[in-house]
Design a protein around this motif. Sequence first.
Motif, PDB file in Angstrom:
ATOM      1  N   UNK A 115       0.824  -1.246   0.113  1.00 51.09           N
ATOM      2  CA  UNK A 115       0.072   0.043  -0.158  1.00 51.09           C
ATOM      3  C   UNK A 115       0.741   1.305  -0.053  1.00 51.09           C
ATOM      4  N   UNK A 116       2.205   1.137   0.118  1.00 54.20           N
ATOM      5  CA  UNK A 116       3.042   2.571   0.009  1.00 54.20           C
ATOM      6  C   UNK A 116       4.434   1.821   0.021  1.00 54.20           C
ATOM      7  N   UNK A 117       5.387   2.893  -0.125  1.00 50.15           N
ATOM      8  CA  UNK A 117       6.601   2.768   0.271  1.00 50.15           C
ATOM      9  C   UNK A 117       6.934   2.301   1.731  1.00 50.15           C
ATOM     10  N   UNK A 118       8.102   1.989   1.869  1.00 49.40           N
ATOM     11  CA  UNK A 118       8.570   1.740   3.401  1.00 49.40           C
ATOM     12  C   UNK A 118       8.166   3.114   4.240  1.00 49.40           C
ATOM     13  N   UNK A 119       8.569   4.149   3.578  1.00 51.98           N
ATOM     14  CA  UNK A 119       8.554   5.421   4.347  1.00 51.98           C
ATOM     15  C   UNK A 119       7.047   5.755   4.457  1.00 51.98           C
ATOM     16  N   UNK A 120       6.296   5.664   3.415  1.00 54.24           N
ATOM     17  CA  UNK A 120       4.778   5.724   3.573  1.00 54.24           C
ATOM     18  C   UNK A 120       4.498   5.124   4.657  1.00 54.24           C
ATOM     19  N   UNK A 121       4.743   3.807   4.920  1.00 59.66           N
ATOM     20  CA  UNK A 121       3.853   3.123   5.861  1.00 59.66           C
ATOM     21  C   UNK A 121       4.423   3.392   7.217  1.00 59.66           C
ATOM     22  N   UNK A 122       5.944   3.629   7.371  1.00 59.66           N
ATOM     23  CA  UNK A 122       6.483   3.982   8.451  1.00 59.66           C
ATOM     24  C   UNK A 122       5.973   5.236   9.017  1.00 59.66           C
ATOM     25  N   UNK A 123       5.251   6.168   8.427  1.00 59.71           N
ATOM     26  CA  UNK A 123       4.515   7.475   8.837  1.00 59.71           C
ATOM     27  C   UNK A 123       3.321   7.260   8.694  1.00 59.71           C
TER      28      UNK A 123
END
Length: 133
Positions: free
Chosen positions: A73-81
Amino acid sequence: MPDELPADSYPGEQLGLPAQGRGSLAPLGRRVLAIIVDWGCAVVISMAFFSYDALATTTIFVIVQILFIPTIGGSPGHRLFGMRVQRVPAGWPGLWRPIVRSVLLALVIPAVIWDADNRGLHDKAAGTVLVRA
């Protein structure tokens, strides 16, 4: 420069997104932090395997975006935030949208030109939006 919204409106309203909370438009600060994380990871991988080659770094960044958006559903950065990429107005982005979005994001200019709903040209072209998860 973003277009102006009516005073009683909010970014994302025209897309059918809620004003706040889950499913609302992701705030700019989180987006910037996510791209810093994603680019930082690409730099580390590039340094380890390609002696920090600029083309390798950009390619790694794009590949990570293309692989993770349709799968988690998103990049690792997206998911992290706490964000995810979705099709407008809702739904799985599919396989081609992450490719278009990621290539345009790597070109930078489409990502820094946005509309009144705070969607960059890369998201508009791909028919996607970055929302709070």
